[in-house]
Write a protein that holds these residues in place. Sequence first.
Motif, mmCIF file in Angstrom:
data_model
loop_
_atom_site.group_PDB
_atom_site.id
_atom_site.type_symbol
_atom_site.label_atom_id
_atom_site.label_comp_id
_atom_site.label_asym_id
_atom_site.label_seq_id
_atom_site.Cartn_x
_atom_site.Cartn_y
_atom_site.Cartn_z
ATOM 1 N N ASN A 1 35.640 34.830 37.954
ATOM 2 C CA ASN A 1 37.122 35.062 37.776
ATOM 3 C C ASN A 1 38.041 33.701 37.611
ATOM 4 O OD1 ASN A 1 36.843 37.943 37.449
ATOM 5 N ND2 ASN A 1 36.656 38.188 39.741
ATOM 6 N N GLN B 1 43.353 40.285 41.355
ATOM 7 C CA GLN B 1 41.791 40.699 41.883
ATOM 8 C C GLN B 1 40.880 39.850 42.481
ATOM 9 O OE1 GLN B 1 40.309 42.387 38.143
ATOM 10 N NE2 GLN B 1 41.246 44.384 38.334
ATOM 11 N N GLU C 1 48.402 40.257 44.081
ATOM 12 C CA GLU C 1 47.877 41.268 43.031
ATOM 13 C C GLU C 1 46.724 40.882 42.019
ATOM 14 O OE1 GLU C 1 51.359 42.243 40.808
ATOM 15 O OE2 GLU C 1 52.658 42.425 42.564
ATOM 16 N N GLU D 1 42.201 39.537 45.745
ATOM 17 C CA GLU D 1 41.864 40.547 46.779
ATOM 18 C C GLU D 1 40.439 40.305 47.056
ATOM 19 O OE1 GLU D 1 42.703 44.162 44.291
ATOM 20 O OE2 GLU D 1 44.861 43.845 44.735
ATOM 21 N N LEU D 2 39.588 40.147 46.098
ATOM 22 C CA LEU D 2 37.938 40.185 46.416
ATOM 23 C C LEU D 2 37.985 38.833 47.625
ATOM 24 C CD1 LEU D 2 35.331 40.602 45.898
ATOM 25 C CD2 LEU D 2 35.023 39.449 43.891
#
Length: 126
Positions: free
Chosen positions: A113, A13, A11, A16-17
Amino acid sequence: MARQFIAKHQELQVYELAFEMAVRVFEVSRDFPEDERVRFAQPMVEASRLVAVKIARGWQRRRFYEAFVAGLNEAEARSAETQTWIEFAVMAHYLDAETGQEIFAKYEEILANLRRLIDNADAWTF
């Protein structure tokens, strides 16, 4: 971002990236010359995959602040390693400059991030 809204690493981000970019790196590496696939493409693909793996591992170790941060730091290192491989691929003309810049920029986003997660590690550990 609050810990209670994220139940699993998939979950995040940044995960996911990282996963998406590992798939992208694998796809572009398929076009490398046959004789460079083992020496060149394989370590590049491995580094890109390890970004997502290290994020997942760090997330699962968030009970321990130091282990969480260490896992994310390893993901940072693997992101930078992937960027370096991308630079080499562009210089060797195995990858066109536009694609190389696109992938490199996505890894800059991943790094940013990861830095935010590390800077706010107290909010994520328990």
